[in-house]
Design an enzyme around this catalytic site. Structure first.
Site, mmCIF file in Angstrom:
data_model
loop_
_atom_site.group_PDB
_atom_site.id
_atom_site.type_symbol
_atom_site.label_atom_id
_atom_site.label_comp_id
_atom_site.label_asym_id
_atom_site.label_seq_id
_atom_site.Cartn_x
_atom_site.Cartn_y
_atom_site.Cartn_z
ATOM 1 N N VAL A 1 0.822 -1.218 0.000
ATOM 2 C CA VAL A 1 0.000 0.000 0.000
ATOM 3 C C VAL A 1 0.857 1.269 0.000
ATOM 4 O O VAL A 1 0.605 2.195 -0.779
ATOM 5 C CB VAL A 1 -0.965 0.009 1.206
ATOM 6 C CG1 VAL A 1 -1.785 1.297 1.212
ATOM 7 C CG2 VAL A 1 -1.898 -1.188 1.147
ATOM 8 N N ASN B 1 7.683 -5.179 -8.462
ATOM 9 C CA ASN B 1 7.346 -5.887 -7.234
ATOM 10 C C ASN B 1 7.817 -7.327 -7.371
ATOM 11 O O ASN B 1 7.803 -7.889 -8.476
ATOM 12 C CB ASN B 1 5.827 -5.848 -6.986
ATOM 13 C CG ASN B 1 5.465 -6.247 -5.565
ATOM 14 O OD1 ASN B 1 5.645 -5.472 -4.629
ATOM 15 N ND2 ASN B 1 4.945 -7.455 -5.396
ATOM 16 N N ARG B 2 8.249 -7.905 -6.266
ATOM 17 C CA ARG B 2 8.754 -9.282 -6.305
ATOM 18 C C ARG B 2 7.735 -10.231 -6.921
ATOM 19 O O ARG B 2 8.089 -11.146 -7.662
ATOM 20 C CB ARG B 2 9.108 -9.742 -4.887
ATOM 21 C CG ARG B 2 9.701 -11.136 -4.810
ATOM 22 C CD ARG B 2 10.024 -11.508 -3.393
ATOM 23 N NE ARG B 2 8.836 -11.459 -2.542
ATOM 24 C CZ ARG B 2 8.819 -11.844 -1.270
ATOM 25 N NH1 ARG B 2 9.922 -12.269 -0.694
ATOM 26 N NH2 ARG B 2 7.708 -11.763 -0.569
ATOM 27 N N LYS C 1 10.001 -4.055 3.553
ATOM 28 C CA LYS C 1 10.147 -4.190 4.998
ATOM 29 C C LYS C 1 11.588 -3.927 5.408
ATOM 30 O O LYS C 1 12.528 -4.366 4.753
ATOM 31 C CB LYS C 1 9.727 -5.594 5.428
ATOM 32 C CG LYS C 1 9.661 -5.789 6.933
ATOM 33 C CD LYS C 1 9.145 -7.168 7.273
ATOM 34 C CE LYS C 1 9.080 -7.372 8.792
ATOM 35 N NZ LYS C 1 8.586 -8.722 9.139
ATOM 36 N N SER D 1 6.626 10.259 6.580
ATOM 37 C CA SER D 1 5.589 10.329 7.604
ATOM 38 C C SER D 1 4.253 10.694 6.975
ATOM 39 O O SER D 1 4.188 11.504 6.055
ATOM 40 C CB SER D 1 5.966 11.376 8.661
ATOM 41 O OG SER D 1 4.970 11.463 9.653
ATOM 42 N N LYS E 1 13.519 10.317 11.460
ATOM 43 C CA LYS E 1 12.258 9.570 11.440
ATOM 44 C C LYS E 1 12.114 8.694 12.679
ATOM 45 O O LYS E 1 11.020 8.544 13.229
ATOM 46 C CB LYS E 1 12.180 8.709 10.175
ATOM 47 C CG LYS E 1 10.876 7.914 10.029
ATOM 48 C CD LYS E 1 9.651 8.828 10.052
ATOM 49 C CE LYS E 1 8.386 8.180 9.523
ATOM 50 N NZ LYS E 1 8.002 6.906 10.097
ATOM 51 N N HIS F 1 11.130 10.994 15.445
ATOM 52 C CA HIS F 1 9.757 11.412 15.134
ATOM 53 C C HIS F 1 8.763 10.344 15.604
ATOM 54 O O HIS F 1 7.786 10.638 16.286
ATOM 55 C CB HIS F 1 9.644 11.635 13.627
ATOM 56 C CG HIS F 1 8.255 11.729 13.087
ATOM 57 N ND1 HIS F 1 7.615 12.932 12.873
ATOM 58 C CD2 HIS F 1 7.380 10.769 12.714
ATOM 59 C CE1 HIS F 1 6.407 12.704 12.393
ATOM 60 N NE2 HIS F 1 6.239 11.395 12.284
ATOM 61 N N ASN F 2 9.030 9.084 15.253
ATOM 62 C CA ASN F 2 8.146 7.998 15.663
ATOM 63 C C ASN F 2 8.174 7.801 17.176
ATOM 64 O O ASN F 2 7.147 7.530 17.798
ATOM 65 C CB ASN F 2 8.552 6.697 14.967
ATOM 66 C CG ASN F 2 8.076 6.625 13.540
ATOM 67 O OD1 ASN F 2 7.722 7.642 12.943
ATOM 68 N ND2 ASN F 2 8.080 5.443 12.966
ATOM 69 N N GLU G 1 5.912 10.216 18.753
ATOM 70 C CA GLU G 1 4.513 9.816 18.557
ATOM 71 C C GLU G 1 4.106 8.705 19.521
ATOM 72 O O GLU G 1 3.012 8.738 20.102
ATOM 73 C CB GLU G 1 4.297 9.347 17.120
ATOM 74 C CG GLU G 1 4.163 10.466 16.116
ATOM 75 C CD GLU G 1 3.714 9.961 14.758
ATOM 76 O OE1 GLU G 1 3.024 10.721 14.053
ATOM 77 O OE2 GLU G 1 4.049 8.812 14.397
ATOM 78 N N LYS H 1 6.782 -0.916 14.912
ATOM 79 C CA LYS H 1 7.831 -1.219 13.932
ATOM 80 C C LYS H 1 9.235 -1.099 14.518
ATOM 81 O O LYS H 1 10.214 -1.154 13.783
ATOM 82 C CB LYS H 1 7.679 -0.305 12.717
ATOM 83 C CG LYS H 1 6.380 -0.555 11.963
ATOM 84 C CD LYS H 1 6.261 0.333 10.744
ATOM 85 C CE LYS H 1 4.972 0.027 9.984
ATOM 86 N NZ LYS H 1 4.796 0.900 8.800
#
Length: 282
Positions: A15, A35-36, A77, A130, A185, A188-189, A192, A264
């Protein structure tokens, strides 16, 4: 493979990757996509238009479809999958080509990859993204960490697709080199996650200590979300608290959601980084 050349490439059509590719296409760029799973690539191109995208069946074919110097965004990923994609691409790349890791990679991995690729003359960019799935399509906040030369080459693309602030300026800037994009980042996460933890604890006190129900909690969180605390996190918290349980036909969805959450790893990385640097995390 199409004879048409693409302005920029993108690997990983889940997505986030799909939406970022569409965002680039919506701003006039031709995007090479891979894409794989080949069927996913074909489905994507069929759904969103062959004029805007060039489908590739292999990493080599993707590289061949791009204008030089090549720019390829990787959205897979974090961890070993990123290394695998880089290993598949590297034999087909030339000096001055550029790879952009737009996933949630650990900044130390980004530093290592950058050093390895620099030996071949390939520029590596660790870029924080983000805004989630909707932001990827409609305008994310972008945090590229790279050389100044790489930033100048990417700037037209990133400024075009980024979200705009209240003054109409793109939400992207060159945050530094040597893993800086993924470092920013990560923090930042981490911020959050800390805010969400505070919100969850406030919710628990109000629900269990004062026996307040979701409608009353929604009113309180709406008030809290004004002024300095105004944010997307408070906006969605209010929406969740107001959501009724459509399956049971009565009650509120928040009361039947499991008290469990995934992550994550970036919040943990932020906490560990603060401990290692002997600085307060708050």
């Amino acid at each position: 493979m199409s004879s048409k050349s693409a302005d920029i490439g993108l690997i990983g059509l889940a997505v986030m990757g799909s939406n970022l590719a569409r965002n680039l296409a919506n701003h006039g760029f031709t995007v090479g996509v891979y894409n794989r799973t080949a069927s996913r690539t074909e489905e994507f191109v069929h759904a969103f238009g062959r004029d805007s995208f060039v489908a590739a069946e292999s990493p080599a074919e993707l590289v061949q479809s791009l204008k030089r110097p090549r720019k390829i965004i990787i959205l897979v990923k974090a961890g070993m999958p990123v290394d695998t994609v880089i290993a598949e691409l590297t034999p087909h790349l030339e000096a001055s080509d550029m790879l952009i890791d737009a996933g949630n990679s650990l900044y130390r991995d980004t530093q290592r990859r950058g050093l390895d690729l620099a030996k071949r003359g390939i520029q590596f960019v660790g870029m924080g993204v983000s805004g989630g799935e909707e932001g990827a399509l409609k305008g994310p906040s972008l945090m590229p960490g790279c050389t100044k030369e790489a930033w100048q080459a990417l700037k037209p693309y990133l400024e075009a697709i980024a979200a705009k602030d209240f003054a109409g300026r793109p939400c992207v800037t060159h945050v530094g080199e040597d893993g800086a994009g993924h470092y920013v980042k990560m923090v930042h996460n981490g911020i959050e996650y800390a805010i969400m933890q505070l919100m969850a604890e406030a919710y628990a006190v109000l629900r269990d200590g004062y026996n307040l129900k979701p409608p009353a909690l929604a009113v309180i969180f709406k008030k809290l979300g004004r002024n300095k605390l105004n944010s997307y996190l408070f906006d969605i918290a209010v929406s969740v608290l107001q959501k009724k349980d459509s399956l049971l036909g009565s009650g509120y969805l928040i009361d039947v959601i499991l008290d469990r959450a995934g992550n994550k790893g970036t919040g943990k990385w932020t906490s560990v980084e603060a401990l290692e640097r002997a600085v307060p995390a708050i």
